[in-house]
Write a protein that holds these residues in place. Structure first.
Motif, PDB file in Angstrom:
ATOM      1  N   SER A  23       0.839  -1.195   0.000  1.00 34.95           N
ATOM      2  CA  SER A  23       0.000   0.000   0.000  1.00 34.95           C
ATOM      3  C   SER A  23       0.874   1.244   0.000  1.00 34.95           C
ATOM      4  O   SER A  23       1.768   1.386   0.822  1.00 34.95           O
ATOM      5  CB  SER A  23      -0.944  -0.017   1.201  1.00 34.95           C
ATOM      6  N   GLY A  24       0.581   2.122  -0.937  1.00 36.08           N
ATOM      7  CA  GLY A  24       1.388   3.315  -1.135  1.00 36.08           C
ATOM      8  C   GLY A  24       1.078   4.407  -0.136  1.00 36.08           C
ATOM      9  O   GLY A  24       0.334   4.219   0.818  1.00 36.08           O
ATOM     10  N   LYS A  25       1.660   5.567  -0.410  1.00 37.09           N
ATOM     11  CA  LYS A  25       1.527   6.686   0.527  1.00 37.09           C
ATOM     12  C   LYS A  25       0.114   7.243   0.518  1.00 37.09           C
ATOM     13  O   LYS A  25      -0.440   7.543  -0.529  1.00 37.09           O
ATOM     14  CB  LYS A  25       2.485   7.800   0.115  1.00 37.09           C
ATOM     15  N   GLY A  26      -0.434   7.380   1.702  1.00 32.97           N
ATOM     16  CA  GLY A  26      -1.669   8.138   1.874  1.00 32.97           C
ATOM     17  C   GLY A  26      -2.944   7.485   1.365  1.00 32.97           C
ATOM     18  O   GLY A  26      -3.958   8.148   1.254  1.00 32.97           O
ATOM     19  N   ILE A  27      -2.915   6.201   1.046  1.00 34.67           N
ATOM     20  CA  ILE A  27      -4.183   5.587   0.620  1.00 34.67           C
ATOM     21  C   ILE A  27      -4.994   5.206   1.860  1.00 34.67           C
ATOM     22  O   ILE A  27      -4.449   4.981   2.926  1.00 34.67           O
ATOM     23  CB  ILE A  27      -3.989   4.371  -0.318  1.00 34.67           C
ATOM     24  N   THR A  28      -6.312   5.140   1.677  1.00 35.69           N
ATOM     25  CA  THR A  28      -7.173   4.829   2.819  1.00 35.69           C
ATOM     26  C   THR A  28      -7.340   3.316   2.958  1.00 35.69           C
ATOM     27  O   THR A  28      -7.043   2.561   2.033  1.00 35.69           O
ATOM     28  CB  THR A  28      -8.565   5.446   2.644  1.00 35.69           C
ATOM     29  N   VAL A  29      -7.819   2.929   4.108  1.00 36.56           N
ATOM     30  CA  VAL A  29      -8.059   1.513   4.372  1.00 36.56           C
ATOM     31  C   VAL A  29      -9.071   0.951   3.364  1.00 36.56           C
ATOM     32  O   VAL A  29      -8.927  -0.164   2.878  1.00 36.56           O
ATOM     33  CB  VAL A  29      -8.570   1.336   5.823  1.00 36.56           C
ATOM     34  N   GLN A  30     -10.059   1.785   3.012  1.00 33.76           N
ATOM     35  CA  GLN A  30     -11.083   1.328   2.066  1.00 33.76           C
ATOM     36  C   GLN A  30     -10.467   0.944   0.718  1.00 33.76           C
ATOM     37  O   GLN A  30     -10.794  -0.087   0.137  1.00 33.76           O
ATOM     38  CB  GLN A  30     -12.143   2.418   1.875  1.00 33.76           C
ATOM     39  N   LEU A  84      -7.365   0.047   0.081  1.00 32.88           N
ATOM     40  CA  LEU A  84      -6.560  -1.165   0.244  1.00 32.88           C
ATOM     41  C   LEU A  84      -7.451  -2.397   0.294  1.00 32.88           C
ATOM     42  O   LEU A  84      -7.183  -3.408  -0.362  1.00 32.88           O
ATOM     43  CB  LEU A  84      -5.724  -1.061   1.528  1.00 32.88           C
ATOM     44  N   VAL A  85      -8.541  -2.283   1.050  1.00 30.83           N
ATOM     45  CA  VAL A  85      -9.442  -3.431   1.197  1.00 30.83           C
ATOM     46  C   VAL A  85     -10.142  -3.734  -0.128  1.00 30.83           C
ATOM     47  O   VAL A  85     -10.375  -4.897  -0.451  1.00 30.83           O
ATOM     48  CB  VAL A  85     -10.447  -3.181   2.345  1.00 30.83           C
ATOM     49  N   LEU A  92      -7.743  -5.771  -1.971  1.00 26.54           N
ATOM     50  CA  LEU A  92      -7.688  -7.099  -1.337  1.00 26.54           C
ATOM     51  C   LEU A  92      -8.921  -7.920  -1.708  1.00 26.54           C
ATOM     52  O   LEU A  92      -8.834  -9.134  -1.890  1.00 26.54           O
ATOM     53  CB  LEU A  92      -7.624  -6.945   0.183  1.00 26.54           C
ATOM     54  N   VAL A 144       0.204  -8.204   3.282  1.00 29.02           N
ATOM     55  CA  VAL A 144       0.227  -6.769   2.999  1.00 29.02           C
ATOM     56  C   VAL A 144       1.497  -6.157   3.578  1.00 29.02           C
ATOM     57  O   VAL A 144       2.037  -6.627   4.563  1.00 29.02           O
ATOM     58  CB  VAL A 144      -1.000  -6.024   3.570  1.00 29.02           C
ATOM     59  N   ASP A 145       1.925  -5.120   2.938  1.00 28.41           N
ATOM     60  CA  ASP A 145       3.139  -4.437   3.387  1.00 28.41           C
ATOM     61  C   ASP A 145       3.043  -2.972   3.014  1.00 28.41           C
ATOM     62  O   ASP A 145       2.248  -2.582   2.170  1.00 28.41           O
ATOM     63  CB  ASP A 145       4.366  -5.086   2.721  1.00 28.41           C
ATOM     64  N   LYS A 146       3.903  -2.193   3.668  1.00 24.96           N
ATOM     65  CA  LYS A 146       3.962  -0.771   3.322  1.00 24.96           C
ATOM     66  C   LYS A 146       4.844  -0.596   2.092  1.00 24.96           C
ATOM     67  O   LYS A 146       5.667  -1.442   1.778  1.00 24.96           O
ATOM     68  CB  LYS A 146       4.570   0.011   4.484  1.00 24.96           C
TER      69      LYS A 146
END
Lengths: 193, 133
Positions: free
Chosen positions: A102-109, A111-112, A115, A128-130
């Protein structure tokens, strides 16, 4: 002797208190029940996989950039394409691992949502990783394409130069055979006759 | 003069039985179809996802609010205490499932940091809570 019996009139049971209580119960249940069901997604972290020792197949890389782009193995793709590619990969190896960064500043929504696509494609092992977006693929420009074409052309020329040219007697010395479709067809007809 | 007799209609009471029938039906509907909500200390809006299994919330619930507030089993803690809290709860049964309930509007980076911390503290089975669209 006659005693007058005081006959009680059979009155109907009053229903109003019952209705009061039932309405109260309804209001209580209406306000306190929810119809949202909480679900859960199982997740791994890249650190988890170390001990298992699954050598060989490196995890498939999916990057979610801060600008909203989704990268499949460092190539910008649409969500539908992502699912297709994942399914193709899974046909080859159903236990393939996937690493979502997951890149900079993305929201959980966001990312999910990615996924979700990964899970719907049937992947079982997801981590998952940063991601600091340090290795964000550079968009392809016409200049870059031209440069690549030139380099490729040069490589082909080099290859042609290095390929030995056969002389006529060397060609004649090669084993004879009938390999072209035309020759094969003629042989087949001959065989039938 | 001819006297015309008026037919006097008897005033009947409104029948309450159908009303009660309907009200009981509604009562039963809400009883069966809905689930009683647990009292939530911090209201979070989990991300929407179609995949994911319907599971009971894990025995250990870590709630991450929109402004990165953190709750472990309904008690507010500071991010530095998370590792210790998780370790304390995993002492007896180390394979307990941990559910992270994060708000959809929170930054994903922070969520991953929290997941990493939990992993370091020994949490093996990690799930994140989602809701159906």
């Amino acid at each position: 002797m006659y005693f007058a019996r005081n006959e009680r009139r059979t009155r109907p049971i009053p229903l109003t208190p019952l209705i009061d209580v039932v309405f109260l119960l309804i209001v209580f249940f209406m306000l306190s029940t929810t119809f949202i069901r909480i679900q859960a997604m199982e997740l791994g972290l890249p650190g988890n996989a170390e001990g298992k020792g699954v050598a060989g197949a490196s995890p498939l890389l999916i990057d979610v950039a801060g600008n909203g782009g989704v990268y499949w193995q460092r190539e910008l793709v649409l969500p539908t394409t992502l699912r297709m590619r994942l399914e193709t990969e899974l046909k080859r190896d159903p236990n393939r691992k996937v690493l979502v960064r997951s890149g900079k500043g993305i929201t959980v929504q966001k990312l999910v949502s990615v996924l979700d696509i990964v899970y719907l494609a049937g992947v079982k092992d997801v981590a998952v990783d940063k991601w600091d977006e340090g290795d964000l693929p550079v968009p392809v420009t016409p200049e870059a394409m031209e440069k690549e074409d030139k380099a490729l052309g040069k490589a082909i020329e080099q290859e042609e130069e290095n390929t030995p040219v056969l002389k006529q007697e060397e060609i004649d010395a090669l084993p004879k055979g009938r390999f072209t479709p035309q020759e094969q067809f003629e042989d087949m007809i001959e065989g039938l006759e | 003069m001819i006297e015309i007799e008026r037919t006097v209609k008897p005033v009947r009471e409104i029948s309450l039985i159908p009303l009660i029938n309907v009200v009981f039906l509604l009562l039963i509907f809400f009883l069966v179809a809905g689930t009683l909500d647990r009292f939530e200390v911090l209201r979070v809006d989990p991300p929407v996802a179609t995949a994911g299994d319907e599971v009971n919330q894990g025995p250990i619930v870590v709630v991450l609010g929109r402004y990165e507030e953190m709750l472990v089993d309904d008690s507010l803690i500071s991010p530095a205490e998370l590792g210790a809290e998780i370790k304390k709860r995993l002492k007896v049964r180390p394979d307990r499932m941990i559910t992270v309930k994060a708000d959809a509007r929170m930054k994903a980076d922070r969520l991953i940091e929290v997941l990493d911390d939990i992993n370091e503290a020994g949490g093996k089975t990690l799930t994140i809570a989602t809701q159906r669209p």
